[in-house]
Design an enzyme around this catalytic site. Structure first.
Site, short mmCIF file in Angstrom:
data_model
loop_
_atom_site.label_atom_id
_atom_site.label_comp_id
_atom_site.label_asym_id
_atom_site.label_seq_id
_atom_site.Cartn_x
_atom_site.Cartn_y
_atom_site.Cartn_z
N HIS A 193 11.63 0.93 -11.59
CA HIS A 193 10.68 0.98 -10.47
C HIS A 193 11.05 -0.08 -9.44
O HIS A 193 11.15 0.20 -8.25
CB HIS A 193 9.26 0.77 -10.99
CG HIS A 193 8.24 0.67 -9.91
ND1 HIS A 193 7.86 1.76 -9.15
CD2 HIS A 193 7.51 -0.37 -9.45
CE1 HIS A 193 6.94 1.39 -8.28
NE2 HIS A 193 6.72 0.10 -8.43
N TYR A 242 9.13 2.19 -21.73
CA TYR A 242 8.17 3.29 -21.64
C TYR A 242 8.79 4.67 -21.49
O TYR A 242 8.08 5.66 -21.47
CB TYR A 242 7.18 3.05 -20.48
CG TYR A 242 7.83 2.84 -19.12
CD1 TYR A 242 8.28 3.92 -18.35
CD2 TYR A 242 7.97 1.57 -18.59
CE1 TYR A 242 8.86 3.73 -17.12
CE2 TYR A 242 8.54 1.36 -17.34
CZ TYR A 242 8.99 2.45 -16.60
OH TYR A 242 9.57 2.25 -15.37
N ARG A 268 13.52 9.15 -11.04
CA ARG A 268 13.94 7.77 -10.82
C ARG A 268 14.86 7.35 -11.96
O ARG A 268 14.41 7.00 -13.03
CB ARG A 268 12.71 6.86 -10.72
CG ARG A 268 13.07 5.38 -10.75
CD ARG A 268 11.93 4.48 -10.36
NE ARG A 268 10.72 4.64 -11.16
CZ ARG A 268 10.53 4.13 -12.38
NH1 ARG A 268 11.51 3.48 -12.99
NH2 ARG A 268 9.38 4.29 -13.00
#
Length: 393
Positions: A292, A301, A288
């Site tokens: 998200h 993160y 990805r």
């Protein structure tokens, strides 16, 4: 992969279809087109069998166009959300090959159960992208009719669609549209989910039922490395595709950034299901590159170096390099695709802003096939409330 089961569809037939290469130390990842745009061979899967050279080139050009347009849908929707036109958007940046490869492997009679990110698969099934935007704009609950495209409504409950898919596949068995030998009749189901959803109980229950009843379903996991902020290393001790063996059906890991390999693997898995040989787990190993959703900040993160590393494996760039290097597409072709993408972007921008707000009472229209007394009372109560506001209905 072989299976240790003993029911229908278990045994040597799985070896013939998927072979032993993904166990006993063989190559783990099915890849037919490298990140550098080089075609490579695989012992079990191939692309272009039965096609002439011209047909193969035309198909790959079609894949390229599909991926470019799908990415444009994604980037335009992201921009619309940033401008306040959408409440949220689930991005697919970097996952175009996984979705187009799987979407183009389907036959018209196959049925798709998506998550909330299968914009490329929706495009392949003929769903108007504006219908997707309407859902994220909050003006409808998914305005496409699943019966028109054999494409289910987006599922927000994580992993729930795998149970829906398994039940639908079992219904296909009872309708007699599996294993008849008629290519225009035999059908299969594909359920899309992510690596995060693989940890959900619903997904594992779907695996159990699908294996027990030999259901014609392909479980297509887009492993994009992140379940929101949770890395894949914290979700599993083994590659996800290997989980299938414990349930009694084969699993295969494919390069999810390779549209040719994804197409070939999904096509084989779907055909196996249509023939009555049961379920398969396909793990499309991808990344990805975006967030998200548009409410997420991935810089909190994950490392930027990881993103840069995966940009070198961009699914669109590798097909473009292959087409150019082999003289299969000229600049006019690429310019035409870009022009089409620009037109699509304009259509989405203008069309999204023009989507009408729903009538407040329409929320009651499709709750049940037949209106219940309780629902009627709720509708009448809400209508009476709206009447206290001028023009609210």
């Amino acid at each position: 992969m072989t299976s240790t089961g003993s029911g229908p569809g278990f045994g040597p037939d799985l070896v013939e279809v998927f072979g032993p290469s993904q166990q006993d130390g063989g190559p783990e990842l099915v890849q037919l087109l490298t990140p550098e745009g080089e075609r490579v061979e695989h012992p079990e899967f191939s692309f272009g069998d039965g096609m002439s050279a011209d047909e193969e080139a035309e198909t790959i050009r079609g894949f390229y166009r599909d991926m470019v347009l799908t990415r444009r849908i994604d980037t335009e929707a992201t921009a619309l959300q940033r401008h306040g036109e959408l409440g949220i958007w689930a991005q697919l940046l970097g996952q175009e090959a996984a979705q187009i490869g799987a979407g183009r492997a389907l036959r018209p009679q196959d049925y798709v159960f998506p998550t909330y990110r299968e914009h490329g698969v929706a495009y392949c099934r003929g769903v108007d992208p504006l219908s997707l935007l309407g859902l994220f704009r909050g003006v409808d609950q998914g305005s496409w009719d699943p019966a028109d495209n054999n494409f289910g409504l987006y599922t927000i409950v994580i992993g729930a669609q795998t149970l829906h898919a398994t039940g639908y596949a079992m219904g296909m068995q009872r309708d007699g549209v599996v294993g008849t030998g008629d290519p225009d009749r035999d059908a299969a189901v594909i359920a899309h989910f992510g690596d995060g959803a693989s940890s959900q109980g619903d997904v594992n229950e779907a695996f159990i039922f699908a294996a027990s009843y030999n259901a014609p379903v392909v479980f297509f996991c887009q492993n994009n490395q992140w379940a929101i902020s949770e890395p894949i290393e914290r979700q599993t001790r083994i590659p996800l595709y290997q989980r299938a063996l414990g349930f009694g059906f084969p699993g295969v890991r494919v390069d999810g950034n390779d549209v040719l390999a994804t197409y070939a693997v999904t096509q084989a898995a779907l055909q196996r299901a249509r023939e009555g040989q049961g379920p398969t787990l396909v793990e499309a190993y991808t990344y990805r590159m975006g967030a998200h959703t548009t409410t997420d900040d991935p810089t909190r993160y994950r490392l930027s170096d990881d993103v840069e590393h995966w940009k070198l494996k961009d699914p669109i760039a590798r097909v473009q390099v292959y087409l150019k290097r082999n003289g299969l597409a000229d600049e006019a072709f690429f310019e035409a695709v870009q022009d089409e993408a620009n037109d699509l972007g304009h259509h989405l921008r203008e069309g999204c802003k023009a989507l009408p707000d729903p009538a407040p009472l329409s929320m009651f229209d499709h709750v049940y096939a037949e209106e219940t007394e309780e629902l009627r009372a709720q509708r009448e109560g809400f209508a009476a409330y709206l009447d206290t506001f001028e023009g609210a209905r």
